[in-house]
Write an enzyme that holds these catalytic residues in place. Structure first.
Site, PDB file in Angstrom:
ATOM      1  N   ASP A  22      -6.605  -1.857  -7.927  1.00 40.48           N
ATOM      2  CA  ASP A  22      -7.172  -2.525  -6.759  1.00 40.48           C
ATOM      3  C   ASP A  22      -7.517  -3.951  -7.146  1.00 40.48           C
ATOM      4  O   ASP A  22      -7.803  -4.230  -8.317  1.00 40.48           O
ATOM      5  CB  ASP A  22      -8.432  -1.805  -6.277  1.00 40.48           C
ATOM      6  N   ARG A  49      -2.867   6.819   0.738  1.00 35.15           N
ATOM      7  CA  ARG A  49      -3.392   7.996   1.449  1.00 35.15           C
ATOM      8  C   ARG A  49      -2.431   8.672   2.413  1.00 35.15           C
ATOM      9  O   ARG A  49      -2.690   9.791   2.841  1.00 35.15           O
ATOM     10  CB  ARG A  49      -4.681   7.606   2.175  1.00 35.15           C
ATOM     11  N   ARG A  62      -5.741  12.109  -6.357  1.00 32.11           N
ATOM     12  CA  ARG A  62      -7.049  11.469  -6.180  1.00 32.11           C
ATOM     13  C   ARG A  62      -8.167  12.516  -6.225  1.00 32.11           C
ATOM     14  O   ARG A  62      -9.222  12.280  -6.820  1.00 32.11           O
ATOM     15  CB  ARG A  62      -7.124  10.695  -4.870  1.00 32.11           C
ATOM     16  N   ARG A  89       0.816  -1.224   0.000  1.00 32.97           N
ATOM     17  CA  ARG A  89       0.000   0.000   0.000  1.00 32.97           C
ATOM     18  C   ARG A  89       0.846   1.270   0.000  1.00 32.97           C
ATOM     19  O   ARG A  89       0.451   2.282   0.565  1.00 32.97           O
ATOM     20  CB  ARG A  89      -0.965   0.010   1.197  1.00 32.97           C
TER      21      ARG A  89
HETATM   22  O1  1CP Z   1       0.311   0.894  -3.223  1.00 30.97           O
HETATM   23  C1  1CP Z   1      -0.263  -0.160  -3.420  1.00 30.97           C
HETATM   24  O2  1CP Z   1      -0.184  -1.142  -2.659  1.00 30.97           O
HETATM   25  C2  1CP Z   1      -0.962  -0.340  -4.755  1.00 30.97           C
HETATM   26  C3  1CP Z   1      -2.346  -0.187  -4.783  1.00 30.97           C
HETATM   27  C4  1CP Z   1      -3.326  -1.130  -4.072  1.00 30.97           C
HETATM   28  C5  1CP Z   1      -3.271  -2.518  -3.803  1.00 30.97           C
HETATM   29  C6  1CP Z   1      -2.117  -3.471  -4.021  1.00 30.97           C
HETATM   30  C7  1CP Z   1      -4.572  -0.669  -3.629  1.00 30.97           C
HETATM   31  C8  1CP Z   1      -5.024   0.716  -3.714  1.00 30.97           C
HETATM   32  N1  1CP Z   1      -5.301  -1.754  -3.207  1.00 30.97           N
HETATM   33  C9  1CP Z   1      -4.520  -2.884  -3.271  1.00 30.97           C
HETATM   34  C10 1CP Z   1      -4.894  -4.259  -2.930  1.00 30.97           C
HETATM   35  C11 1CP Z   1      -6.099  -4.522  -2.112  1.00 30.97           C
HETATM   36  N2  1CP Z   1      -7.331  -3.922  -2.179  1.00 30.97           N
HETATM   37  C12 1CP Z   1      -6.173  -5.559  -1.156  1.00 30.97           C
HETATM   38  C13 1CP Z   1      -5.054  -6.521  -0.850  1.00 30.97           C
HETATM   39  C14 1CP Z   1      -3.981  -5.910  -0.042  1.00 30.97           C
HETATM   40  C15 1CP Z   1      -4.285  -5.641   1.400  1.00 30.97           C
HETATM   41  O3  1CP Z   1      -4.660  -6.592   2.122  1.00 30.97           O
HETATM   42  O4  1CP Z   1      -4.106  -4.492   1.816  1.00 30.97           O
HETATM   43  C16 1CP Z   1      -7.467  -5.547  -0.606  1.00 30.97           C
HETATM   44  C17 1CP Z   1      -8.020  -6.459   0.465  1.00 30.97           C
HETATM   45  C18 1CP Z   1      -8.200  -4.508  -1.263  1.00 30.97           C
HETATM   46  C19 1CP Z   1      -9.624  -4.134  -1.055  1.00 30.97           C
HETATM   47  C20 1CP Z   1      -9.726  -2.717  -0.682  1.00 30.97           C
HETATM   48  N3  1CP Z   1      -9.606  -1.694  -1.554  1.00 30.97           N
HETATM   49  C21 1CP Z   1      -9.843  -2.175   0.602  1.00 30.97           C
HETATM   50  C22 1CP Z   1      -9.900  -2.978   1.887  1.00 30.97           C
HETATM   51  C23 1CP Z   1     -11.266  -3.041   2.428  1.00 30.97           C
HETATM   52  C24 1CP Z   1     -11.369  -4.047   3.578  1.00 30.97           C
HETATM   53  O5  1CP Z   1     -12.152  -4.984   3.420  1.00 30.97           O
HETATM   54  O6  1CP Z   1     -10.638  -3.894   4.577  1.00 30.97           O
HETATM   55  C25 1CP Z   1      -9.849  -0.781   0.482  1.00 30.97           C
HETATM   56  C26 1CP Z   1      -9.987   0.243   1.569  1.00 30.97           C
HETATM   57  C27 1CP Z   1      -9.678  -0.486  -0.889  1.00 30.97           C
HETATM   58  C28 1CP Z   1      -9.538   0.852  -1.503  1.00 30.97           C
HETATM   59  C29 1CP Z   1      -8.160   1.219  -1.840  1.00 30.97           C
HETATM   60  N4  1CP Z   1      -7.334   0.469  -2.680  1.00 30.97           N
HETATM   61  C30 1CP Z   1      -6.134   1.129  -2.842  1.00 30.97           C
HETATM   62  C31 1CP Z   1      -6.209   2.346  -2.088  1.00 30.97           C
HETATM   63  C32 1CP Z   1      -5.106   3.382  -2.056  1.00 30.97           C
HETATM   64  C33 1CP Z   1      -7.452   2.379  -1.481  1.00 30.97           C
HETATM   65  C34 1CP Z   1      -7.999   3.509  -0.640  1.00 30.97           C
HETATM   66  C35 1CP Z   1      -8.856   4.327  -1.494  1.00 30.97           C
HETATM   67  C36 1CP Z   1      -8.712   5.770  -1.233  1.00 30.97           C
HETATM   68  O7  1CP Z   1      -7.851   6.445  -1.823  1.00 30.97           O
HETATM   69  O8  1CP Z   1      -9.531   6.238  -0.425  1.00 30.97           O
END
Ligand code: 1CP
Length: 343
Positions: free
Chosen positions: A73, A27, A36, A23
């Site tokens: 994502d 943010r 964003r 991640r």
């Molecule tokens: O920097 C990076 O890692 C690249 C971008 C990335 C990756 C690899 C994002 C951006 N998401 C992910 C993978 C992801 N998405 C996973 C697997 C990794 C982990 O366990 O952290 C999972 C479970 C998700 C699902 C997801 N997308 C969630 C989790 C929700 C939950 O059930 O807890 C969330 C909050 C997102 C949104 C998201 N994806 C990425 C970002 C930067 C965000 C936040 C969105 C924002 O800017 O508000």
């Protein structure tokens, strides 16, 4: 040009143990928040190759990591399989019509038809590759089929996984049918990511720990290994990182044709080394909340380094960086990993 990160994934000796953060594009970076905001929302950002490329490169320039991870994502996959993805501010991902029965599984768009709809991801990869320094690696990724179906069935993040587990214990064939469909799309998606220019694949099984041991290997790991076999047959040179979060108690049963095992923060690095260190390069595993303290960060890096000693190891967090971590502390983590592991 050789890439220290790719060399480390393949188990070659490197001048120091390379580092990146799960991640890392996100943010905690004000520069990310600015892009964003320009995009309007998170999903628009994922669909805009130029902006997605920009935020992918930010942690390379700002924090100094050795590898970039594609900004996207895991949930774009079910979105292109026909389930409309939304992000509700403050609450995370939402599918308003989750999978409930066989008809819903049959209605999913599958195979090549779904994989080609992810063309904006491949366009992003091509843009990143053109701008990323030759000595830095680009990591592409997918969610593990199990982690993806938890969202497809529950409709959102869950603490209990009760709908998924109901399916496992009452209609296991239907669960397998759904997992097989998702696996098929993931295979084609990852081949296309490789062909567009990623150097390394990471498979995130964020919700691995929800399952009992037998069920884990039957409903999750098996499909992840199937994806690895498929990719390794086509692209044997592309390293694969497996990251199943929270299954330290199942390490004896880990198998498969991949290169790097991602160790989560709850699994002691010494245990992972003992059980898997000869067979796989290890990645990880600082507890991400240590990033609130520079002193505790350095201590953890020293501890991990004393176990791994700069061999067959990639530094990372044991899960994703949190949005309220000071950027200075993220920089400190990266530079300390590079300093402490230097030969
Ligand atoms: O920097 C990076 O890692 C690249 C971008 C990335 C990756 C690899 C994002 C951006 N998401 C992910 C993978 C992801 N998405 C996973 C697997 C990794 C982990 O366990 O952290 C999972 C479970 C998700 C699902 C997801 N997308 C969630 C989790 C929700 C939950 O059930 O807890 C969330 C909050 C997102 C949104 C998201 N994806 C990425 C970002 C930067 C965000 C936040 C969105 C924002 O800017 O508000």
């Amino acid at each position: 040009m050789s890439k220290i990160f790719v060399d480390a994934c393949l188990g070659k000796e490197t001048p120091y143990s390379p580092v990146w953060m799960m991640r890392q594009a996100g943010r905690y970076l004000p520069e990310y928040m600015k892009v964003r905001a320009e995009a309007g929302n998170f999903l628009n950002l994922c669909h805009d190759p130029k902006k997605a490329c920009e935020v992918t490169l930010q942690p390379i320039d700002i924090v100094g990591v050795d590898a970039a991870i594609l900004f996207s994502d895991i949930l774009v996959i079910p979105n292109e399989m026909g389930m409309k993805l939304e992000f509700v501010t403050g609450e995370g991902p939402l599918f308003r019509n989750p999978i409930k029965n066989e008809a819903d599984v049959d209605a999913l768009i599958c195979g090549e038809e779904a994989a080609v709809k992810l063309d904006y991801v491949y366009d992003t990869i091509k843009l990143i590759r053109a701008q990323l320094d030759d000595d830095k690696a680009l990591i592409g990724f997918t969610g593990a089929p199990w982690t993806l179906v938890t969202y497809m069935i529950e409709g959102k993040g869950t603490k209990t996984y009760n709908l998924c587990k109901k399916l496992i214990y009452t209609q296991p064939e239907l669960m397998h049918k759904l997992l097989a469909k998702v696996t098929e799309v993931v295979k084609l998606y990852m081949v296309k990511q490789i062909e567009a220019g990623i150097d390394v694949v990471q498979i995130f099984d964020s919700w691995a720990a929800a399952l009992e041991e037998e069920e884990y290997f039957e409903f999750s790991w098996k499909y992840m290994v199937e994806i690895c076999d498929y990719l390794k047959e086509k692209y044997p040179e592309t390293p694969i990182i497996m990251f199943p979060k929270g299954i330290g108690q199942y390490l004896d049963r880990i198998y498969g044709n991949f290169d790097v095992f991602g160790v989560d923060w709850s699994t002691p690095m010494s245990l992972a080394k003992e059980k898997l260190g000869d067979k796989y390069v290890l990645q990880g595993n600082m507890e991400p909340c240590r990033l609130y303290s520079q002193e505790k960060t350095t201590k953890s890096i020293e501890d991990i380094h004393s176990v791994m000693q700069g061999k067959r190891h990639i530094f990372n967090l044991g899960h994703g960086i949190l949005p309220d971590v000071p950027v200075e502390n993220a920089k400190h983590f990266v530079s300390e990993c590079q300093r402490i592991s230097k030969n």
